[in-house]
Design a protein around this motif. Structure first.
Motif, PDB file in Angstrom:
ATOM      1  N   SER A  86       0.824  -1.191   0.000  1.00 20.77           N
ATOM      2  CA  SER A  86       0.000   0.000   0.000  1.00 20.77           C
ATOM      3  C   SER A  86       0.866   1.252   0.000  1.00 20.77           C
ATOM      4  O   SER A  86       2.022   1.244   0.468  1.00 20.77           O
ATOM      5  N   SER A 110      -5.685   2.776   0.266  1.00 18.68           N
ATOM      6  CA  SER A 110      -6.434   1.573  -0.105  1.00 18.68           C
ATOM      7  C   SER A 110      -5.539   0.342  -0.091  1.00 18.68           C
ATOM      8  O   SER A 110      -4.313   0.430  -0.233  1.00 18.68           O
ATOM      9  N   HIS A 112      -5.902  -3.982  -1.486  1.00 21.17           N
ATOM     10  CA  HIS A 112      -6.687  -4.834  -2.370  1.00 21.17           C
ATOM     11  C   HIS A 112      -6.717  -6.265  -1.838  1.00 21.17           C
ATOM     12  O   HIS A 112      -5.789  -6.728  -1.188  1.00 21.17           O
ATOM     13  N   THR A 121     -11.638  -3.914  -2.967  1.00 23.84           N
ATOM     14  CA  THR A 121     -10.734  -2.847  -2.533  1.00 23.84           C
ATOM     15  C   THR A 121     -11.237  -2.263  -1.224  1.00 23.84           C
ATOM     16  O   THR A 121     -12.424  -1.934  -1.093  1.00 23.84           O
ATOM     17  N   THR A 123     -10.792   0.814   1.589  1.00 25.05           N
ATOM     18  CA  THR A 123     -10.309   2.186   1.735  1.00 25.05           C
ATOM     19  C   THR A 123     -10.596   2.665   3.154  1.00 25.05           C
ATOM     20  O   THR A 123     -11.706   2.464   3.674  1.00 25.05           O
TER      21      THR A 123
END
Length: 520
Positions: A86, A110, A112, A121, A123
């Protein structure tokens, strides 16, 4: 030159320009960075081409209560491998465990994840986590993914939480009182046969994954173990290592509280994912100071505790029973030992050379030593020493491994001398009982012939006249009782003594039943 080629519109010039640009880009960027950039560009294009739906997980509910799903989602996202890639992540350390670091998703960034072929995803937004999934995958993936999230988060929380040790002290009217369980033993540090340790580890792992299997069989999700062997062989430490491996709280049932122990009530007040420890089971069931009715009541209580109807109240439990008596498993009622009540029996023997090497590696950091052949010779001679004794010697001499091993060799030699002395005394006693005492018994039967115990014997005879003291007489009769072991021979000896007229003066006659208090 490149500008002139490009402006001319020649295809060859365009290809050459593109290749030169790639070379320059390769020099500036590493291959990994290039792949990362290409991946980001591809995901950006994919996101523009697809229709996504966002789902928000708030930190608090409408009633300003903590949202359990947010806590679990936060723990799950922190465990994602993609979090390391990230753009921003928060690094924190644990206040309870040293060198324990964790990553958390940074604000407005974010991470994944993929599940069942779908890409999701996460966030991190203020006071909420947002999960984004393609609209076409929403119905197929979302609910199973959330169930998977909760399952993984529960396992993470259980591994991170502090284990507790519960005892049935009954302080303040409570069934259990607890303290932090800090026993450092692990399956890697216990001294045990490596193959046996692997089988036990595999059995515990199968139990942890067996919820569906046990439900399909219609059986309670429970496993029970019997650890038996001499004192000091590591049974309690192994039970602690099992609890730490499983991540279970420990409920230590103290059977010494006597009649105040209500086993069924204690069991009902335990929680799932717990290890219930019952030590010295053989002593509790084989207390000869109790009458038969009390012994039977104890046996019934233990049997119901093991697999009665109350034992099904709560799943994912491991029960561990220990026995340290010299009688072994044979001294216990077979109903206690059957599978279903005690599924796995593990014997803990006295220390041997293989266990010694494991202890030396753990306590002293030794893989090999020049004195090991002497230690092996000592164990091969049949000398027995407990792992607890060996461990204590190594702790006391941990500053000098050579001195520790020499002390172990000295302890083995001392025990060998004691063993030889006891064996020699036993052989001498057996020889005395088999020869000299037989002559005495034969002398009693002959009534004084050939130097017997009569009044007509010669200088070698042992009679019951004034020259015999009461102490000698009692010793003699005790030896005769050992040799014969029956009431009949005692009665014969009494009759032989009574048949001697000259023994009446200064001698004490035997009782009619032939029993005399032993004096050694």
């Amino acid at each position: 030159m490149l500008l002139s080629l490009s402006s001319s519109g020649d295809p060859f010039s365009l290809v050459l320009t593109f290749l030169c640009g790639l070379v320059i880009l390769r020099i500036v960027l590493s291959v990994k960075s290039l792949v990362y950039l290409v991946g980001r560009w591809w995901r950006w294009l994919d996101e523009k081409a697809q229709v996504y739906q966002n789902f928000s997980i708030p930190r608090c509910t409408e009633g300003n209560q903590e949202n359990p799903l947010y806590r679990k989602a936060n723990a799950y996202v922190a465990s994602l491998p993609s979090l390391e890639d990230s753009a921003a992540a928060s690094l924190v350390s644990s206040s309870r465990k040293p060198n324990d670091f964790s990553l958390f998703l940074g604000p407005a960034h974010s991470a994944h994840d993929s599940f069942l072929g779908a890409r999701l995803t996460w966030t991190n937004e203020p006071d909420r986590l947002v999960i984004r999934v393609r609209r076409q995958d929403r119905t197929r993936v979302l609910r199973p993914y959330l169930q998977h999230l909760e399952s993984v988060a529960d396992e993470i929380e259980l591994r991170r939480r502090d284990l507790r040790l519960f005892t049935n002290s009954g302080v303040g009217g409570a069934r259990w009182s607890s303290v932090a369980f800090t026993h450092p033993a692990t399956l890697d540090t216990v001294a045990m046969d490596p193959d046996l340790k692997v089988r036990i580890r595999s059995d515990l792992e199968s139990f942890l994954k067996g919820r569906t299997y046990y439900q399909r069989l219609g059986r309670v999700w429970r496993r029970s173990y019997l650890l038996y062997g001499p004192p000091g062989t590591g049974k309690s430490s192994f039970a602690a290592a099992m609890a730490r491996f499983l991540g279970f709280d420990v409920y230590d049932v103290d059977l010494s509280r006597g009649g105040s122990v209500d086993l069924r009530s204690l069991l009902l007040h335990t929680t799932p994912r717990s290890l219930i420890l019952v030590e010295d089971l053989d002593r509790y069931l084989s207390d000869f100071s109790l009458d038969s009715s009390t012994t039977t009541a104890r046996l019934t209580s233990i049997l119901n505790f093991m697999d009665g109807i109350c034992s099904c109240c709560g799943e994912e439990r491991v029960m561990v029973f220990t026995m340290s008596g010299g009688g072994g498993k044979e001294a216990i009622d077979p109903a206690v030992l059957r599978p279903g009540r005690l599924d796995v029996h593990i014997h803990f023997p006295m220390c041997d050379f293989a266990a010694f090497k494991t202890l030396a590696c753990s306590y002293l950091g030794l893989k090999d030593h020049k004195l090991y052949p002497q230690v092996e010779e000592g164990f091969q001679s049949g000398v027995k020493i407990s792992p607890a004794e060996v461990g204590e010697i190594m702790i006391a001499n941990r500053g000098s491994p050579s001195r520790a091993i020499k002390t172990v060799i000295s302890a083995l030699q001392t025990k060998g001398v004691e063993r030889s002395t006891i064996g020699g005394a036993r052989r001498l006693r057996e020889s005395w009982s088999g020869t000299r005492l037989e002559e005495m018994v034969n002398g009693l039967g002959s009534g004084g012939e050939n130097g017997g115990l009569g009044n007509g014997g010669g200088g070698q005879a042992i009679g019951f006249g004034k020259e015999s003291t009461l102490r000698e007489f009692k010793k003699l009769y005790g030896f005769i009782k050992i040799r014969n072991g029956s009431r009949k021979e005692g009665t014969m000896a009494a009759a032989a003594a009574a048949a001697s007229p000259s023994a009446a003066e200064g001698a004490t006659p035997l009782p009619a039943n032939g029993n005399v208090e032993k004096e050694w």
